[in-house]
Design a protein around this motif. Sequence first.
Motif, PDB file in Angstrom:
ATOM      1  N   ALA A 102       0.802  -1.231   0.000  1.00  0.00           N
ATOM      2  CA  ALA A 102       0.000   0.000   0.000  1.00  0.00           C
ATOM      3  C   ALA A 102       0.833   1.277   0.000  1.00  0.00           C
ATOM      4  CB  ALA A 102      -0.954   0.006   1.186  1.00  0.00           C
ATOM      5  N   PHE A 103       2.056   1.211   0.515  1.00  0.00           N
ATOM      6  CA  PHE A 103       2.888   2.407   0.612  1.00  0.00           C
ATOM      7  C   PHE A 103       3.980   2.456  -0.457  1.00  0.00           C
ATOM      8  CE2 PHE A 103       1.221   1.525   4.865  1.00  0.00           C
ATOM      9  CZ  PHE A 103       0.595   2.728   5.136  1.00  0.00           C
ATOM     10  N   GLU A 104       4.032   1.447  -1.300  1.00  0.00           N
ATOM     11  CA  GLU A 104       5.068   1.370  -2.326  1.00  0.00           C
ATOM     12  C   GLU A 104       4.569   1.987  -3.626  1.00  0.00           C
ATOM     13  OE1 GLU A 104       6.372  -2.700  -2.685  1.00  0.00           O
ATOM     14  OE2 GLU A 104       6.474  -2.917  -0.503  1.00  0.00           O
ATOM     15  N   ALA A 105       5.453   2.709  -4.284  1.00  0.00           N
ATOM     16  CA  ALA A 105       5.070   3.346  -5.544  1.00  0.00           C
ATOM     17  C   ALA A 105       4.803   2.293  -6.605  1.00  0.00           C
ATOM     18  CB  ALA A 105       6.172   4.288  -6.009  1.00  0.00           C
ATOM     19  N   MET A 106       3.772   2.554  -7.366  1.00  0.00           N
ATOM     20  CA  MET A 106       3.486   1.738  -8.541  1.00  0.00           C
ATOM     21  C   MET A 106       3.407   2.688  -9.720  1.00  0.00           C
ATOM     22  SD  MET A 106      -0.397   0.765  -7.500  1.00  0.00           S
ATOM     23  CE  MET A 106      -1.544   0.983  -8.811  1.00  0.00           C
ATOM     24  N   ASN A 107       3.756   2.211 -10.882  1.00  0.00           N
ATOM     25  CA  ASN A 107       3.772   3.068 -12.052  1.00  0.00           C
ATOM     26  C   ASN A 107       2.500   2.850 -12.854  1.00  0.00           C
ATOM     27  OD1 ASN A 107       4.578   3.500 -15.134  1.00  0.00           O
ATOM     28  ND2 ASN A 107       5.718   4.893 -13.812  1.00  0.00           N
ATOM     29  N   LEU A 108       1.770   3.926 -13.055  1.00  0.00           N
ATOM     30  CA  LEU A 108       0.581   3.890 -13.903  1.00  0.00           C
ATOM     31  C   LEU A 108       0.870   4.765 -15.112  1.00  0.00           C
ATOM     32  CD1 LEU A 108      -2.269   4.370 -11.272  1.00  0.00           C
ATOM     33  CD2 LEU A 108      -1.371   2.232 -12.195  1.00  0.00           C
ATOM     34  N   ASN A 109       0.653   4.228 -16.284  1.00  0.00           N
ATOM     35  CA  ASN A 109       0.850   4.979 -17.513  1.00  0.00           C
ATOM     36  C   ASN A 109      -0.525   5.348 -18.048  1.00  0.00           C
ATOM     37  OD1 ASN A 109       1.371   5.980 -20.039  1.00  0.00           O
ATOM     38  ND2 ASN A 109       3.014   4.528 -20.453  1.00  0.00           N
ATOM     39  N   THR A 110      -0.912   6.587 -17.835  1.00  0.00           N
ATOM     40  CA  THR A 110      -2.238   7.036 -18.249  1.00  0.00           C
ATOM     41  C   THR A 110      -2.098   8.186 -19.235  1.00  0.00           C
ATOM     42  OG1 THR A 110      -2.360   8.575 -16.408  1.00  0.00           O
ATOM     43  CG2 THR A 110      -3.251   6.375 -16.047  1.00  0.00           C
ATOM     44  N   LYS A 111      -2.814   8.082 -20.314  1.00  0.00           N
ATOM     45  CA  LYS A 111      -2.785   9.135 -21.335  1.00  0.00           C
ATOM     46  C   LYS A 111      -1.351   9.520 -21.689  1.00  0.00           C
ATOM     47  CE  LYS A 111      -7.271  10.876 -19.976  1.00  0.00           C
ATOM     48  NZ  LYS A 111      -8.036  11.950 -19.385  1.00  0.00           N
ATOM     49  N   VAL A 168       1.186   9.518 -19.866  1.00  0.00           N
ATOM     50  CA  VAL A 168       1.892  10.160 -18.764  1.00  0.00           C
ATOM     51  C   VAL A 168       2.127   9.099 -17.697  1.00  0.00           C
ATOM     52  CG1 VAL A 168       1.746  11.922 -16.958  1.00  0.00           C
ATOM     53  CG2 VAL A 168       0.823  12.395 -19.229  1.00  0.00           C
ATOM     54  N   ASN A 169       3.342   9.029 -17.191  1.00  0.00           N
ATOM     55  CA  ASN A 169       3.641   8.080 -16.126  1.00  0.00           C
ATOM     56  C   ASN A 169       3.367   8.717 -14.774  1.00  0.00           C
ATOM     57  OD1 ASN A 169       4.533   5.836 -17.629  1.00  0.00           O
ATOM     58  ND2 ASN A 169       6.478   6.865 -18.016  1.00  0.00           N
ATOM     59  N   HIS A 170       2.698   7.977 -13.926  1.00  0.00           N
ATOM     60  CA  HIS A 170       2.399   8.412 -12.566  1.00  0.00           C
ATOM     61  C   HIS A 170       3.005   7.391 -11.617  1.00  0.00           C
ATOM     62  CE1 HIS A 170      -0.726  11.278 -13.927  1.00  0.00           C
ATOM     63  NE2 HIS A 170      -1.026  10.344 -14.800  1.00  0.00           N
ATOM     64  N   ASP A 171       3.882   7.836 -10.741  1.00  0.00           N
ATOM     65  CA  ASP A 171       4.379   6.973  -9.671  1.00  0.00           C
ATOM     66  C   ASP A 171       3.601   7.315  -8.420  1.00  0.00           C
ATOM     67  OD1 ASP A 171       6.329   5.507 -11.049  1.00  0.00           O
ATOM     68  OD2 ASP A 171       7.750   7.162 -10.907  1.00  0.00           O
ATOM     69  N   VAL A 172       2.652   6.458  -8.072  1.00  0.00           N
ATOM     70  CA  VAL A 172       1.795   6.680  -6.912  1.00  0.00           C
ATOM     71  C   VAL A 172       1.680   5.379  -6.134  1.00  0.00           C
ATOM     72  CG1 VAL A 172       0.444   8.508  -8.016  1.00  0.00           C
ATOM     73  CG2 VAL A 172      -0.336   6.156  -8.171  1.00  0.00           C
ATOM     74  N   SER A 173       1.455   5.522  -4.854  1.00  0.00           N
ATOM     75  CA  SER A 173       1.219   4.330  -4.044  1.00  0.00           C
ATOM     76  C   SER A 173      -0.261   3.969  -4.111  1.00  0.00           C
ATOM     77  CB  SER A 173       1.625   4.582  -2.589  1.00  0.00           C
ATOM     78  OG  SER A 173       0.711   5.450  -1.958  1.00  0.00           O
ATOM     79  N   PRO A 174      -0.590   2.713  -3.849  1.00  0.00           N
ATOM     80  CA  PRO A 174      -2.002   2.349  -3.770  1.00  0.00           C
ATOM     81  C   PRO A 174      -2.764   3.205  -2.749  1.00  0.00           C
ATOM     82  CG  PRO A 174      -0.672   0.389  -3.962  1.00  0.00           C
ATOM     83  CD  PRO A 174       0.286   1.541  -3.767  1.00  0.00           C
ATOM     84  N   LEU A 175      -2.118   3.554  -1.642  1.00  0.00           N
ATOM     85  CA  LEU A 175      -2.779   4.409  -0.648  1.00  0.00           C
ATOM     86  C   LEU A 175      -3.109   5.774  -1.249  1.00  0.00           C
ATOM     87  CD1 LEU A 175      -3.823   4.956   2.191  1.00  0.00           C
ATOM     88  CD2 LEU A 175      -1.484   5.618   2.830  1.00  0.00           C
ATOM     89  N   GLU A 176      -2.192   6.344  -2.017  1.00  0.00           N
ATOM     90  CA  GLU A 176      -2.465   7.634  -2.664  1.00  0.00           C
ATOM     91  C   GLU A 176      -3.608   7.512  -3.667  1.00  0.00           C
ATOM     92  OE1 GLU A 176       1.741   9.987  -2.931  1.00  0.00           O
ATOM     93  OE2 GLU A 176       1.619   8.045  -3.978  1.00  0.00           O
TER      94      GLU A 176
END
Length: 161
Positions: free
Chosen positions: A107-116, A118-126
């Motif tokens: 939950a606190f580890e960054a995951m990379n989401l590639n949306t539109k 654009v890369n987003h490094d966000v945690s599941p909690l965020e």
Amino acid sequence: MYNIESYLKTQYRLTQESRAIVFGYCKDISAEDFVNENNSFGLGGSIRNLLVHVANAYEYWILNNALNNKTSNTPYSSVTTASELESVYQNIDDGVLEFINRYKSTAFEAMNLNTKKVNHDVSPLELFTHVVTHEFHHKGQILSLSRHLGYTPIDSDIISF
């Protein structure tokens, strides 16, 4: 001591309870007022459109990106009543619980989401916090819009006085 899984599930249950109050309130709003668009509120500015927009945010961020379930966003025009929205949100509820279960240990580890593109490094909690606070932001708009339509908004806060 609570673990992150129980914290997130409790937080989401509270969100669902507040949402249920809003849905119950919306069932007393006329069908015409439910879809009446007021551009002062953005997104087509109807109560229906704002509720579908919130659903679309969950569908986009949680279902499509975090869970990689390639589902389509719910079109505004496919919903005409608050009751119809409840089935849309049932699918979202199932997805959010799957999300919590999948990411509880990271939950606190960054995951990379590639949306539109654009890369987003966000945690599941965020990500979880983003969609829940987004829902509460628009809930306030919905209640304010209902006041403009002549209704008396209800108290849908998690803690009422």
